[in-house]
Design an enzyme around this catalytic site. Structure first.
Site, PDB file in Angstrom:
ATOM      1  CE  LYS A  81     -11.510  84.613 105.805  1.00  0.00           C
ATOM      2  NZ  LYS A  81     -11.417  86.527 105.191  1.00  0.00           N
ATOM      3  CE1 TYR A 106      -5.945  86.343 106.059  1.00  0.00           C
ATOM      4  CE2 TYR A 106      -6.309  85.681 107.773  1.00  0.00           C
ATOM      5  CZ  TYR A 106      -6.615  85.909 106.812  1.00  0.00           C
ATOM      6  OH  TYR A 106      -7.914  85.109 106.002  1.00  0.00           O
ATOM      7  CG  PHE A 133      -7.077  94.296 109.950  1.00  0.00           C
ATOM      8  CD1 PHE A 133      -6.776  93.629 109.523  1.00  0.00           C
ATOM      9  CD2 PHE A 133      -6.585  95.516 108.997  1.00  0.00           C
ATOM     10  CE1 PHE A 133      -6.493  92.946 108.688  1.00  0.00           C
ATOM     11  CE2 PHE A 133      -5.725  95.625 107.791  1.00  0.00           C
ATOM     12  CZ  PHE A 133      -6.294  93.944 107.636  1.00  0.00           C
ATOM     13  NE  ARG A 152      -8.350  87.291  95.641  1.00  0.00           N
ATOM     14  CZ  ARG A 152      -8.155  88.056  97.040  1.00  0.00           C
ATOM     15  NH1 ARG A 152      -7.608  87.649  97.819  1.00  0.00           N
ATOM     16  NH2 ARG A 152      -8.247  89.340  96.784  1.00  0.00           N
ATOM     17  CB  THR A 190     -10.580  92.122 100.777  1.00  0.00           C
ATOM     18  OG1 THR A 190     -10.068  91.694  99.687  1.00  0.00           O
ATOM     19  CG2 THR A 190     -10.740  92.261 101.600  1.00  0.00           C
ATOM     20  NE  ARG A 203     -14.073  88.095 100.526  1.00  0.00           N
ATOM     21  CZ  ARG A 203     -12.288  87.966 100.711  1.00  0.00           C
ATOM     22  NH1 ARG A 203     -12.262  89.037  99.723  1.00  0.00           N
ATOM     23  NH2 ARG A 203     -11.829  86.993 101.457  1.00  0.00           N
ATOM     24  CG  ASN A 224     -13.622  88.734 104.701  1.00  0.00           C
ATOM     25  OD1 ASN A 224     -13.136  88.030 105.402  1.00  0.00           O
ATOM     26  ND2 ASN A 224     -12.781  89.583 103.869  1.00  0.00           N
ATOM     27  CG  HIS A 279      -8.749  82.438 102.810  1.00  0.00           C
ATOM     28  ND1 HIS A 279      -7.806  83.728 102.306  1.00  0.00           N
ATOM     29  CD2 HIS A 279      -8.126  81.461 101.909  1.00  0.00           C
ATOM     30  CE1 HIS A 279      -6.966  83.649 101.564  1.00  0.00           C
ATOM     31  NE2 HIS A 279      -6.211  82.192 101.712  1.00  0.00           N
ATOM     32  CD  GLU A 309      -3.247  81.438 100.774  1.00  0.00           C
ATOM     33  OE1 GLU A 309      -4.001  80.769 100.709  1.00  0.00           O
ATOM     34  OE2 GLU A 309      -3.027  82.297 100.785  1.00  0.00           O
TER      35      GLU A 309
HETATM   36  P1  IDP Z   1      -8.038  88.778 100.969  1.00  0.00           P
HETATM   37  O1  IDP Z   1      -9.120  88.236 102.074  1.00  0.00           O
HETATM   38  O2  IDP Z   1      -9.341  89.349 100.188  1.00  0.00           O
HETATM   39  O3  IDP Z   1      -7.328  88.016 100.157  1.00  0.00           O
HETATM   40  P2  IDP Z   1      -6.641  90.283 102.438  1.00  0.00           P
HETATM   41  O4  IDP Z   1      -6.043  91.884 102.340  1.00  0.00           O
HETATM   42  O5  IDP Z   1      -5.605  88.854 102.268  1.00  0.00           O
HETATM   43  O6  IDP Z   1      -8.076  90.472 101.038  1.00  0.00           O
HETATM   44  O7  IDP Z   1      -6.897  90.494 103.962  1.00  0.00           O
HETATM   45  C1  IDP Z   1      -6.851  89.003 104.744  1.00  0.00           C
HETATM   46  C2  IDP Z   1      -8.226  89.254 105.535  1.00  0.00           C
HETATM   47  O8  IDP Z   1      -8.286  90.664 106.435  1.00  0.00           O
HETATM   48  C3  IDP Z   1      -9.303  89.547 104.633  1.00  0.00           C
HETATM   49  O9  IDP Z   1      -9.859  89.153 104.427  1.00  0.00           O
HETATM   50  C4  IDP Z   1     -10.068  90.158 106.407  1.00  0.00           C
HETATM   51  O10 IDP Z   1     -10.578  88.935 106.878  1.00  0.00           O
HETATM   52  C5  IDP Z   1      -9.279  90.622 106.990  1.00  0.00           C
HETATM   53  N1  IDP Z   1      -9.116  92.773 106.438  1.00  0.00           N
HETATM   54  C6  IDP Z   1      -8.451  92.631 105.853  1.00  0.00           C
HETATM   55  N2  IDP Z   1      -8.473  94.115 105.925  1.00  0.00           N
HETATM   56  C7  IDP Z   1      -9.418  94.526 107.356  1.00  0.00           C
HETATM   57  C8  IDP Z   1      -9.580  95.286 107.627  1.00  0.00           C
HETATM   58  O11 IDP Z   1      -9.754  96.635 108.069  1.00  0.00           O
HETATM   59  N3  IDP Z   1     -10.533  95.248 108.528  1.00  0.00           N
HETATM   60  C9  IDP Z   1     -10.714  94.604 109.239  1.00  0.00           C
HETATM   61  N4  IDP Z   1     -10.295  92.992 108.922  1.00  0.00           N
HETATM   62  C10 IDP Z   1      -9.570  92.737 107.726  1.00  0.00           C
HETATM   63 MG    MG Z   2      -4.966  87.889 100.946  1.00  0.00          MG
END
Ligand code: IDP
Ligand code: MG
Length: 203
Positions: A61, A101, A109, A137, A143, A154, A164, A167, A178
């Site tokens: 990212k 997304y 968010f 993963r 996450t 991470r 974080n 991805h 994707e």
């Molecule tokens: P992942 O990246 O581990 O698959 P997802 O739930 O798919 O997690 O969320 C996608 C991305 O959205 C996360 O990697 C993070 O950058 C962002 N994100 C998820 N939850 C939050 C939050 O509560 N606050 C801010 N950003 C978030």
């Molecule tokens: Mg995800």
């Protein structure tokens, strides 16, 4: 007669696919051969993509790119033994991100996420190998970096969920979706890696 049974069986299976209990009880009225054929077909469909040919989408990212972490992240996947089959750097459009997304559009968010992900270039890759979706993963970690284990990307390079670093696709279906979204077929290479026989004994 068998053709008719097969037809009715398929229809019932489609119709009742949402209710496993009903489907199970219905299956008992069909000859074993028909059911075995169905299970075998399912097995064939699954094995058409062998585990060691799995592919997943990994993206560094904008924060990871800005912090010069691209090399270290690539190194982790290389040293694990996975094969890089696609790689590019790009400034992502909001349109592509909203498709990527799509499940998060209603989250509070989401606007910040769009802003973050378009704040600079990303490096996006496709990695191939045995169970690469699940393994990557685990390598990427939780996450929320505050909960990510040390040793994960991470967990080693970030501390807050809003930044974080990386991805990773979360399922086989997600990975396929994707990869098609981010890459054209011609951008993905099928190539033989000389260490293939050293890292895995193909069954
Ligand atoms: P992942 O990246 O581990 O698959 P997802 O739930 O798919 O997690 O969320 C996608 C991305 O959205 C996360 O990697 C993070 O950058 C962002 N994100 C998820 N939850 C939050 C939050 O509560 N606050 C801010 N950003 C978030
Ligand atoms: Mg995800």
């Amino acid at each position: 007669m068998v053709m008719l049974q097969r037809f009715v069986f398929k229809r019932l299976r489609l119709f009742y696919s949402g209710n496993q209990e009903i489907t199970k009880s219905l299956l008992t009225i069909f000859p074993a051969a028909l059911l075995d054929g169905h299970r075998a077909a399912g097995h064939r469909a699954k094995s058409s993509l062998p585990d060691f040919k799995e592919r997943t989408l990994i993206a560094v990212k904008p924060d990871g790119v800005q912090r010069h972490l691209v090399g270290q992240i690539i190194q982790r996947f290389e040293q694990r033994g996975f094969k890089l089959v696609g790689l590019k750097m790009l400034q992502v459009s909001e349109d592509l991100l909203s498709q990527h997304y799509c499940e998060l559009r209603s989250k509070p968010f989401y606007p910040q996420l769009l802003h973050y992900m378009t704040s600079g270039p990303v490096v996006v890759m496709v990695w191939e190998g045995f169970k690469v979706v699940n393994t990557s993963r685990m390598m990427v970690g939780h996450t929320n970096p505050a909960e990510a284990k040390a040793g994960t990307v991470r967990g080693d390079f970030s501390f807050h969920i809003s930044r974080n670093v990386v991805h990773a696709s979360d399922s086989l279906e997600g990975a396929q979706r994707e990869i098609q979204l981010w890459f054209e077929n011609k951008e993905l290479l099928t190539w033989d890696c000389c260490d293939q026989k050293l890292t895995c004994e193909e069954e």
